[in-house]
Design a protein around this motif. Structure first.
Motif, PDB file in Angstrom:
ATOM      1  N   PRO A 133       1.014  -0.527  15.052  1.00 56.73           N
ATOM      2  CA  PRO A 133       1.352   0.892  15.250  1.00 56.73           C
ATOM      3  C   PRO A 133       1.369   1.705  13.951  1.00 56.73           C
ATOM      4  O   PRO A 133       1.781   1.221  12.903  1.00 56.73           O
ATOM      5  N   GLY A 134       0.910   2.958  14.069  1.00 51.31           N
ATOM      6  CA  GLY A 134       1.041   3.943  12.997  1.00 51.31           C
ATOM      7  C   GLY A 134       0.476   3.509  11.650  1.00 51.31           C
ATOM      8  O   GLY A 134      -0.630   2.973  11.567  1.00 51.31           O
ATOM      9  N   TRP A 135       1.236   3.747  10.600  1.00 50.70           N
ATOM     10  CA  TRP A 135       0.828   3.484   9.219  1.00 50.70           C
ATOM     11  C   TRP A 135       0.528   2.005   8.990  1.00 50.70           C
ATOM     12  O   TRP A 135      -0.214   1.651   8.076  1.00 50.70           O
ATOM     13  N   LYS A 136       1.100   1.143   9.809  1.00 54.07           N
ATOM     14  CA  LYS A 136       0.932  -0.310   9.629  1.00 54.07           C
ATOM     15  C   LYS A 136      -0.521  -0.739   9.823  1.00 54.07           C
ATOM     16  O   LYS A 136      -0.970  -1.696   9.201  1.00 54.07           O
ATOM     17  N   ARG A 137      -1.269  -0.022  10.684  1.00 52.13           N
ATOM     18  CA  ARG A 137      -2.674  -0.369  10.917  1.00 52.13           C
ATOM     19  C   ARG A 137      -3.475  -0.252   9.620  1.00 52.13           C
ATOM     20  O   ARG A 137      -4.252  -1.145   9.275  1.00 52.13           O
ATOM     21  N   ASP A 138      -3.287   0.843   8.882  1.00 55.59           N
ATOM     22  CA  ASP A 138      -4.024   1.022   7.620  1.00 55.59           C
ATOM     23  C   ASP A 138      -3.658  -0.058   6.613  1.00 55.59           C
ATOM     24  O   ASP A 138      -4.518  -0.584   5.913  1.00 55.59           O
ATOM     25  N   VAL A 139      -2.375  -0.397   6.548  1.00 55.60           N
ATOM     26  CA  VAL A 139      -1.947  -1.463   5.635  1.00 55.60           C
ATOM     27  C   VAL A 139      -2.536  -2.794   6.093  1.00 55.60           C
ATOM     28  O   VAL A 139      -2.995  -3.593   5.268  1.00 55.60           O
ATOM     29  N   GLY A 140      -2.546  -3.043   7.394  1.00 59.38           N
ATOM     30  CA  GLY A 140      -3.134  -4.274   7.922  1.00 59.38           C
ATOM     31  C   GLY A 140      -4.600  -4.407   7.555  1.00 59.38           C
ATOM     32  O   GLY A 140      -5.066  -5.488   7.175  1.00 59.38           O
ATOM     33  N   LEU A 141      -5.337  -3.300   7.647  1.00 60.27           N
ATOM     34  CA  LEU A 141      -6.750  -3.311   7.251  1.00 60.27           C
ATOM     35  C   LEU A 141      -6.897  -3.623   5.768  1.00 60.27           C
ATOM     36  O   LEU A 141      -7.776  -4.406   5.369  1.00 60.27           O
ATOM     37  N   ARG A 142      -6.042  -3.016   4.946  1.00 58.49           N
ATOM     38  CA  ARG A 142      -6.091  -3.273   3.492  1.00 58.49           C
ATOM     39  C   ARG A 142      -5.762  -4.726   3.189  1.00 58.49           C
ATOM     40  O   ARG A 142      -6.431  -5.372   2.365  1.00 58.49           O
ATOM     41  N   LEU A 143      -4.718  -5.256   3.838  1.00 60.47           N
ATOM     42  CA  LEU A 143      -4.334  -6.655   3.616  1.00 60.47           C
ATOM     43  C   LEU A 143      -5.484  -7.591   3.975  1.00 60.47           C
ATOM     44  O   LEU A 143      -5.831  -8.492   3.209  1.00 60.47           O
ATOM     45  N   ASP A 144      -6.075  -7.379   5.150  1.00 64.98           N
ATOM     46  CA  ASP A 144      -7.171  -8.237   5.600  1.00 64.98           C
ATOM     47  C   ASP A 144      -8.347  -8.174   4.631  1.00 64.98           C
ATOM     48  O   ASP A 144      -8.951  -9.197   4.308  1.00 64.98           O
ATOM     49  N   ALA A 145      -8.660  -6.976   4.134  1.00 62.54           N
ATOM     50  CA  ALA A 145      -9.771  -6.823   3.188  1.00 62.54           C
ATOM     51  C   ALA A 145      -9.471  -7.528   1.868  1.00 62.54           C
ATOM     52  O   ALA A 145     -10.342  -8.204   1.309  1.00 62.54           O
ATOM     53  N   ALA A 172      -3.785  -9.823  -4.582  1.00 60.74           N
ATOM     54  CA  ALA A 172      -5.001 -10.639  -4.642  1.00 60.74           C
ATOM     55  C   ALA A 172      -4.774 -11.898  -5.486  1.00 60.74           C
ATOM     56  O   ALA A 172      -5.249 -12.984  -5.133  1.00 60.74           O
ATOM     57  N   ALA A 173      -4.036 -11.772  -6.569  1.00 63.38           N
ATOM     58  CA  ALA A 173      -3.736 -12.941  -7.415  1.00 63.38           C
ATOM     59  C   ALA A 173      -2.900 -13.961  -6.643  1.00 63.38           C
ATOM     60  O   ALA A 173      -3.162 -15.166  -6.699  1.00 63.38           O
ATOM     61  N   TRP A 174      -1.881 -13.477  -5.911  1.00 63.71           N
ATOM     62  CA  TRP A 174      -1.068 -14.392  -5.103  1.00 63.71           C
ATOM     63  C   TRP A 174      -1.913 -15.070  -4.025  1.00 63.71           C
ATOM     64  O   TRP A 174      -1.777 -16.259  -3.777  1.00 63.71           O
ATOM     65  N   VAL A 175      -2.783 -14.309  -3.385  1.00 63.79           N
ATOM     66  CA  VAL A 175      -3.636 -14.853  -2.326  1.00 63.79           C
ATOM     67  C   VAL A 175      -4.535 -15.955  -2.886  1.00 63.79           C
ATOM     68  O   VAL A 175      -4.656 -17.034  -2.297  1.00 63.79           O
ATOM     69  N   GLY A 224     -10.241 -17.308  14.664  1.00 63.44           N
ATOM     70  CA  GLY A 224     -11.376 -16.502  14.245  1.00 63.44           C
ATOM     71  C   GLY A 224     -10.968 -15.100  13.832  1.00 63.44           C
ATOM     72  O   GLY A 224      -9.797 -14.721  13.903  1.00 63.44           O
ATOM     73  N   ASP A 225     -11.950 -14.340  13.431  1.00 58.06           N
ATOM     74  CA  ASP A 225     -11.718 -12.980  12.949  1.00 58.06           C
ATOM     75  C   ASP A 225     -11.366 -12.022  14.089  1.00 58.06           C
ATOM     76  O   ASP A 225     -10.545 -11.123  13.908  1.00 58.06           O
TER      77      ASP A 225
END
Length: 162
Positions: free
Chosen positions: A58-70, A148-151, A46-47
């Motif tokens: 940790p750190g900058w990775k959280r923002d990237v993780g949020l972007r990836l998930d979105a 997004a195209a790869w996804v 689940g989500d």
């Protein structure tokens, strides 16, 4: 028989104790980071477990993780999510998992399980036949349109059964 004041104090004390136990039960616990800063999240579907993983990055990775998930959620409406082996997985119901994410010390690795079938092929090679990677470092500019195209492409291929 206790007076009204004493009864009120008992009621207030019980309510306060109930609130404290509720707060304690709902307060998020500290997530352990494994080697390389990868969050240790229990296997779950689940989500919610994916969001717990992202929150613990940790750190900058959280923002990237949020972007990836979105990006993944926009590209594949209704995408299925899980955390297995301390890594978020994304898939399509009945087709298996098409993508995984994992934190390392200096980068985030996005694994496309059928990556050699994507066009263009993602840049990172793998020892696993068919898998390709995209490594994202702090200083990297993320090409969201390409991701997004790869996804979208990956979600239309048969996924991995894990």
């Amino acid at each position: 028989m206790p007076g009204k004041t004493a009864q009120k104090k008992v009621k207030v004390a019980k309510k306060t104790a109930a609130k404290k136990s509720t707060v304690k039960a709902t307060r998020p616990r500290k997530v352990a980071l494994l080697s390389g800063g990868n969050p240790q999240i229990a296997k779950a579907y689940g989500d919610a477990p994916v969001q717990a993983y992202i929150e613990a990055m940790p750190g900058w990775k959280r923002d990237v993780g949020l972007r990836l998930d979105a990006i993944i959620s926009r590209a594949v409406p209704g995408v299925h999510k899980a955390v297995k082996w301390n890594s978020p997985l994304y898939g399509v119901e009945g087709q298996g998992w098409f993508l995984g994410v994992h934190c390392f010390t200096k980068y985030i690795k996005v694994a496309f399980f059928r990556g050699t079938s994507l066009r263009p092929v993602p840049p990172g090679e793998s020892k696993n036949e068919g898998t390709r990677y995209l490594d994202i470092r702090e200083s990297d500019a993320l090409d969201e349109a390409q991701l997004a195209a790869w996804v979208k492409q990956a979600s239309q291929l048969p996924g991995e059964r894990m």
